[in-house]
Design a protein around this motif. Structure first.
Motif, PDB file in Angstrom:
ATOM      1  N   ASP A   1       3.117  10.430 -12.314  1.00 38.30           N
ATOM      2  CA  ASP A   1       2.398   9.968 -13.512  1.00 38.30           C
ATOM      3  C   ASP A   1       1.271   9.007 -13.143  1.00 38.30           C
ATOM      4  OD1 ASP A   1       4.232  11.435 -14.972  1.00 38.30           O
ATOM      5  OD2 ASP A   1       5.430   9.679 -15.539  1.00 38.30           O
ATOM      6  N   LEU A   2       1.571   8.060 -12.265  1.00 39.46           N
ATOM      7  CA  LEU A   2       0.572   7.070 -11.875  1.00 39.46           C
ATOM      8  C   LEU A   2      -0.570   7.713 -11.088  1.00 39.46           C
ATOM      9  CD1 LEU A   2      -0.473   4.185 -11.755  1.00 39.46           C
ATOM     10  CD2 LEU A   2       1.055   3.794  -9.788  1.00 39.46           C
TER      11      LEU A   2
ATOM     12  N   GLY B   1      -5.700  11.211  -9.003  1.00 37.58           N
ATOM     13  CA  GLY B   1      -5.345  11.760  -7.701  1.00 37.58           C
ATOM     14  C   GLY B   1      -4.551  13.046  -7.789  1.00 37.58           C
ATOM     15  N   ASP B   2      -4.270  13.609  -6.620  1.00 29.39           N
ATOM     16  CA  ASP B   2      -3.508  14.845  -6.508  1.00 29.39           C
ATOM     17  C   ASP B   2      -2.179  14.542  -5.823  1.00 29.39           C
ATOM     18  OD1 ASP B   2      -2.436  17.339  -5.859  1.00 29.39           O
ATOM     19  OD2 ASP B   2      -4.382  18.204  -5.354  1.00 29.39           O
TER      20      ASP B   2
ATOM     21  N   GLU C   1       1.212   3.704   0.967  1.00 24.75           N
ATOM     22  CA  GLU C   1      -0.009   3.270   1.662  1.00 24.75           C
ATOM     23  C   GLU C   1      -1.134   4.282   1.478  1.00 24.75           C
ATOM     24  OE1 GLU C   1      -0.832   0.534   3.508  1.00 24.75           O
ATOM     25  OE2 GLU C   1       1.070  -0.425   3.007  1.00 24.75           O
ATOM     26  N   TYR C   2      -0.831   5.570   1.710  1.00 24.68           N
ATOM     27  CA  TYR C   2      -1.848   6.614   1.553  1.00 24.68           C
ATOM     28  C   TYR C   2      -2.378   6.640   0.124  1.00 24.68           C
ATOM     29  CZ  TYR C   2       0.178   8.590   5.881  1.00 24.68           C
ATOM     30  OH  TYR C   2       0.650   8.790   7.147  1.00 24.68           O
ATOM     31  N   SER C   3      -1.480   6.492  -0.829  1.00 22.89           N
ATOM     32  CA  SER C   3      -1.870   6.532  -2.238  1.00 22.89           C
ATOM     33  C   SER C   3      -2.808   5.380  -2.571  1.00 22.89           C
ATOM     34  CB  SER C   3      -0.632   6.480  -3.138  1.00 22.89           C
ATOM     35  OG  SER C   3       0.209   7.581  -2.875  1.00 22.89           O
TER      36      SER C   3
ATOM     37  N   LEU D   1       2.511  -2.202  -6.902  1.00 20.28           N
ATOM     38  CA  LEU D   1       2.839  -3.057  -8.045  1.00 20.28           C
ATOM     39  C   LEU D   1       2.761  -2.275  -9.354  1.00 20.28           C
ATOM     40  CD1 LEU D   1       1.015  -6.363  -7.098  1.00 20.28           C
ATOM     41  CD2 LEU D   1       3.478  -5.958  -7.171  1.00 20.28           C
ATOM     42  N   ARG D   2       1.744  -1.447  -9.474  1.00 19.51           N
ATOM     43  CA  ARG D   2       1.613  -0.645 -10.689  1.00 19.51           C
ATOM     44  C   ARG D   2       2.792   0.320 -10.833  1.00 19.51           C
ATOM     45  NH1 ARG D   2      -4.590   1.066 -11.921  1.00 19.51           N
ATOM     46  NH2 ARG D   2      -5.564  -0.888 -11.348  1.00 19.51           N
TER      47      ARG D   2
END
Length: 140
Positions: A45-46, A52-53, A85-87, A98-99
């Protein structure tokens, strides 16, 4: 009993976890750190919200998309950290972790959450988490 399809999806880590106890002590490999895949609840969802994919990020972190569907599956703790990290990097979102945590609740702990919620006192709930946290994250 594993089906033929399950065997195809086994990784080296899965094999080590399944069969390392049959190896002589002198050549046993250390158990990889694992975490319940439910720790990634709301990840998709985020990522979608940030444009993003999900599939690309999961592939880069070497996590099967199937893992996001099974709350009681275990994934590599290192892969999960790499995914976060990648995200954060690819979505230009320094506070990605955090989100994601803001979207989650106690339910990510599965049966451990249920046990803690049924404790009579806060102290008993903390003790329950302390005693059984390894069921959520065997690596810690």
């Amino acid at each position: 009993m594993l089906s033929r399809l399950d065997w195809v999806n086994l990784t080296v880590s899965d094999f080590v976890l399944s069969f390392s106890d049959t190896l002589p002590r002198s050549i046993r490999l250390p158990m990889p750190l694992l975490i319940r895949s439910d720790a990634l609840r709301k990840f998709s969802d985020l990522v979608t919200e940030l444009g993003g994919d999900t599939a690309v990020l999961l592939r880069r972190a070497r996590i099967s998309p199937v893992a996001l569907r099974g709350a009681d599956d275990f994934i590599s703790f290192r892969s999960m950290l790499n995914l976060l990290e990648y995200s954060a990097e690819s979505l230009d979102c320094r506070d990605f972790g955090l989100r994601m945590s803001a979207r989650q609740d106690i339910e990510i702990f599965g049966p451990l959450a249920l046990a803690a919620q049924n404790c009579e006192t806060l102290g008993a709930a903390v003790e329950c988490f302390s005693k059984y946290f390894h069921t959520h994250n065997p690596g810690l």
